[in-house]
Write a protein that holds these residues in place. Structure first.
Motif, PDB file in Angstrom:
ATOM      1  N   THR A   1       0.816  -1.212   0.000  1.00  0.00           N
ATOM      2  CA  THR A   1       0.000   0.000   0.000  1.00  0.00           C
ATOM      3  C   THR A   1       0.856   1.270   0.000  1.00  0.00           C
ATOM      4  N   ALA A   2       2.094   1.172   0.461  1.00  0.00           N
ATOM      5  CA  ALA A   2       2.983   2.340   0.495  1.00  0.00           C
ATOM      6  C   ALA A   2       3.287   2.862  -0.900  1.00  0.00           C
ATOM      7  N   TYR A   3       3.100   2.011  -1.920  1.00  0.00           N
ATOM      8  CA  TYR A   3       3.448   2.408  -3.288  1.00  0.00           C
ATOM      9  C   TYR A   3       2.218   2.513  -4.181  1.00  0.00           C
ATOM     10  N   ALA A   4       1.079   2.836  -3.565  1.00  0.00           N
ATOM     11  CA  ALA A   4      -0.153   3.037  -4.334  1.00  0.00           C
ATOM     12  C   ALA A   4       0.007   4.185  -5.320  1.00  0.00           C
ATOM     13  N   LEU A   5       0.759   5.223  -4.933  1.00  0.00           N
ATOM     14  CA  LEU A   5       0.989   6.347  -5.838  1.00  0.00           C
ATOM     15  C   LEU A   5       1.763   5.904  -7.067  1.00  0.00           C
ATOM     16  N   PHE A   6       2.773   5.070  -6.873  1.00  0.00           N
ATOM     17  CA  PHE A   6       3.541   4.538  -8.002  1.00  0.00           C
ATOM     18  C   PHE A   6       2.616   3.826  -8.980  1.00  0.00           C
ATOM     19  N   ARG A   7       1.731   2.997  -8.458  1.00  0.00           N
ATOM     20  CA  ARG A   7       0.826   2.232  -9.319  1.00  0.00           C
ATOM     21  C   ARG A   7      -0.201   3.138 -10.006  1.00  0.00           C
ATOM     22  N   SER A   8      -0.621   4.195  -9.308  1.00  0.00           N
ATOM     23  CA  SER A   8      -1.580   5.128  -9.911  1.00  0.00           C
ATOM     24  C   SER A   8      -0.956   5.904 -11.062  1.00  0.00           C
ATOM     25  N   ILE A   9       0.289   6.348 -10.880  1.00  0.00           N
ATOM     26  CA  ILE A   9       0.991   7.061 -11.960  1.00  0.00           C
ATOM     27  C   ILE A   9       1.140   6.141 -13.165  1.00  0.00           C
ATOM     28  N   ARG A  10       1.527   4.896 -12.909  1.00  0.00           N
ATOM     29  CA  ARG A  10       1.719   3.926 -13.997  1.00  0.00           C
ATOM     30  C   ARG A  10       0.410   3.649 -14.728  1.00  0.00           C
ATOM     31  N   ALA A  11      -0.678   3.461 -13.961  1.00  0.00           N
ATOM     32  CA  ALA A  11      -1.978   3.185 -14.575  1.00  0.00           C
ATOM     33  C   ALA A  11      -2.453   4.370 -15.405  1.00  0.00           C
ATOM     34  N   ASP A  12      -2.166   5.588 -14.938  1.00  0.00           N
ATOM     35  CA  ASP A  12      -2.546   6.779 -15.683  1.00  0.00           C
ATOM     36  C   ASP A  12      -1.783   6.853 -17.003  1.00  0.00           C
ATOM     37  N   LEU A  13      -0.499   6.524 -16.975  1.00  0.00           N
ATOM     38  CA  LEU A  13       0.284   6.494 -18.208  1.00  0.00           C
ATOM     39  C   LEU A  13      -0.263   5.436 -19.159  1.00  0.00           C
ATOM     40  N   ARG A  14      -0.626   4.278 -18.618  1.00  0.00           N
ATOM     41  CA  ARG A  14      -1.208   3.206 -19.434  1.00  0.00           C
ATOM     42  C   ARG A  14      -2.502   3.678 -20.100  1.00  0.00           C
ATOM     43  N   SER A  15      -3.345   4.351 -19.329  1.00  0.00           N
ATOM     44  CA  SER A  15      -4.644   4.775 -19.860  1.00  0.00           C
ATOM     45  C   SER A  15      -4.490   5.760 -21.004  1.00  0.00           C
ATOM     46  N   GLN A  16      -3.377   6.503 -20.986  1.00  0.00           N
ATOM     47  CA  GLN A  16      -3.104   7.460 -22.060  1.00  0.00           C
ATOM     48  C   GLN A  16      -2.235   6.863 -23.160  1.00  0.00           C
ATOM     49  N   GLU A  17      -1.936   5.566 -23.021  1.00  0.00           N
ATOM     50  CA  GLU A  17      -1.091   4.854 -23.979  1.00  0.00           C
ATOM     51  C   GLU A  17       0.270   5.517 -24.130  1.00  0.00           C
ATOM     52  N   LEU A  18       0.804   5.975 -22.988  1.00  0.00           N
ATOM     53  CA  LEU A  18       2.114   6.605 -22.968  1.00  0.00           C
ATOM     54  C   LEU A  18       3.162   5.630 -22.453  1.00  0.00           C
ATOM     55  N   GLU A  19       4.405   5.896 -22.780  1.00  0.00           N
ATOM     56  CA  GLU A  19       5.504   5.048 -22.334  1.00  0.00           C
ATOM     57  C   GLU A  19       5.679   5.167 -20.821  1.00  0.00           C
ATOM     58  N   LEU A  20       6.010   4.052 -20.187  1.00  0.00           N
ATOM     59  CA  LEU A  20       6.261   4.055 -18.748  1.00  0.00           C
ATOM     60  C   LEU A  20       7.689   4.553 -18.518  1.00  0.00           C
ATOM     61  N   LYS A  21       7.810   5.815 -18.151  1.00  0.00           N
ATOM     62  CA  LYS A  21       9.120   6.449 -18.020  1.00  0.00           C
ATOM     63  C   LYS A  21       9.546   6.509 -16.558  1.00  0.00           C
ATOM     64  N   ALA A  22      10.811   6.182 -16.317  1.00  0.00           N
ATOM     65  CA  ALA A  22      11.346   6.168 -14.968  1.00  0.00           C
ATOM     66  C   ALA A  22      11.252   7.535 -14.298  1.00  0.00           C
ATOM     67  N   GLU A  23      11.532   8.601 -15.061  1.00  0.00           N
ATOM     68  CA  GLU A  23      11.561   9.935 -14.457  1.00  0.00           C
ATOM     69  C   GLU A  23      10.196  10.377 -13.950  1.00  0.00           C
ATOM     70  N   GLN A  24       9.126   9.740 -14.414  1.00  0.00           N
ATOM     71  CA  GLN A  24       7.789  10.031 -13.897  1.00  0.00           C
ATOM     72  C   GLN A  24       7.419   9.087 -12.749  1.00  0.00           C
ATOM     73  N   LEU A  25       7.754   7.830 -12.905  1.00  0.00           N
ATOM     74  CA  LEU A  25       7.364   6.832 -11.910  1.00  0.00           C
ATOM     75  C   LEU A  25       8.179   6.907 -10.628  1.00  0.00           C
ATOM     76  N   ILE A  26       9.370   7.473 -10.687  1.00  0.00           N
ATOM     77  CA  ILE A  26      10.199   7.590  -9.490  1.00  0.00           C
ATOM     78  C   ILE A  26       9.486   8.384  -8.402  1.00  0.00           C
ATOM     79  N   TYR A  27       8.626   9.311  -8.784  1.00  0.00           N
ATOM     80  CA  TYR A  27       7.890  10.099  -7.789  1.00  0.00           C
ATOM     81  C   TYR A  27       6.988   9.209  -6.920  1.00  0.00           C
ATOM     82  N   GLY A  28       6.637   8.043  -7.437  1.00  0.00           N
ATOM     83  CA  GLY A  28       5.810   7.113  -6.666  1.00  0.00           C
ATOM     84  C   GLY A  28       6.576   6.367  -5.589  1.00  0.00           C
ATOM     85  N   LEU A  29       7.888   6.624  -5.488  1.00  0.00           N
ATOM     86  CA  LEU A  29       8.720   5.951  -4.480  1.00  0.00           C
ATOM     87  C   LEU A  29       8.936   6.823  -3.245  1.00  0.00           C
ATOM     88  N   VAL A  30       8.106   7.814  -3.067  1.00  0.00           N
ATOM     89  CA  VAL A  30       8.310   8.773  -1.981  1.00  0.00           C
ATOM     90  C   VAL A  30       8.311   8.108  -0.606  1.00  0.00           C
TER      91      VAL A  30
END
Length: 270
Positions: A212-241
């Motif tokens: 559950t600590a990384y729900a933000l990471f999964r939400s960012i990834r799912a949002d990128l998926r929904s927009q058919e965008l590439e899963l980029k590290a520089e965006q997903l790293i924010y989910g590791l807060v």
């Protein structure tokens, strides 16, 4: 420093990836008599149980290349496993959308995935499977490599060398791992010990995909998926807060490492 195993491992992995496309024709449709997809891939290559002595490499550039080359095929293998699990879930979604019933074996495999990714599903329906898909997804290769470098001191930490732990994962029962020399009084955590580097990478990915600590990471990834965008590290790293007590400072450090090592990570994201 002996890293000759990298070549044979990469070759074996390439054979596995080629096999994925031929096996996929019959693995999913005939899932009734097929073992776990993950089991097929895990058994395809030998687990890595030796870590090169990266501390003997004095040239910084060569050390970084050696470290990334060592971990990269293991990360690719684990992402391949997750991709096939994801394909299976999508195949089941298609069956449900077409009003077809699932076999006992298919339901059993789904229950394994629900357990693996710690998702409590009341029913096996479109809603629960789409929620599961938010968890069963790959982790960008460059993000894994950068975080491993950060957490293991480029593979030179005691925990990486003695316990194959490249991501600083903790455990909380006595004797479950290695006691940190810097552990404060009153604390009981240990640094988890793994039987192979592969197990460490798999555990790290499963942690990001289920905790559950990384729900933000999964939400960012799912949002990128929904927009058919590439899963980029520089965006997903924010989910590791929540990965470190340092929080924002930790994120800034990872992003800085990502920028400084970009030339070694070009075209590695899946």
């Amino acid at each position: 420093m002996k890293i000759g195993r990298i070549g044979s491992f990469t070759l074996a992995l390439a054979m596995v990836i080629v096999a994925i496309f031929s096996l996929r024709v019959w693995i999913i449709p005939t899932i009734n008599d097929a073992p776990s997809v993950a089991t097929r891939l895990v058994n395809a290559v030998d687990p890595v149980t030796q870590v090169p002595d990266f501390s003997t490499v004095n040239d910084i550039v060569e050390k970084k290349k050696a470290f990334f080359d060592f971990l990269r095929p293991i990360v690719q293998q684990q992402n391949a496993i997750i991709s096939m699990e994801r394909d299976f879930i999508n195949e089941v979604l298609d069956l449900i959308d077409n009003g077809k019933s699932l076999s006992e074996t298919q339901r059993g495999l789904l229950n394994e995935l629900f357990d693996k990714y710690q998702y409590a599903a009341r029913n096996t329906d479109t809603k629960s499977l789409n929620s599961l898909l938010k968890r069963v997804d790959i982790v960008p290769e460059s993000m894994v490599l950068i975080q491993a470098a950060n957490e293991s001191g480029w593979g030179s930490s005691r925990f990486a060398k003695e316990g194959f732990n490249f991501f600083g994962e903790w455990c909380f029962s006595s004797g479950c791992g290695i006691v940190p020399s810097s552990r404060g009084s009153g604390k009981s955590h240990e640094v988890k010990v793994f039987v192979s580097v592969d197990e460490s990478v798999a555990s790290y990915m499963r942690n990001l995909n289920s905790n559950t600590a990384y729900a933000l990471f999964r939400s960012i990834r799912a949002d990128l998926r929904s927009q058919e965008l590439e899963l980029k590290a520089e965006q997903l790293i924010y989910g590791l807060v929540n990965y470190s007590e340092r929080q924002d400072a930790y994120i800034d450090e990872l992003l800085d490492m990502l920028r400084h090592n970009e030339k070694y990570l070009v075209n590695v994201d899946v």
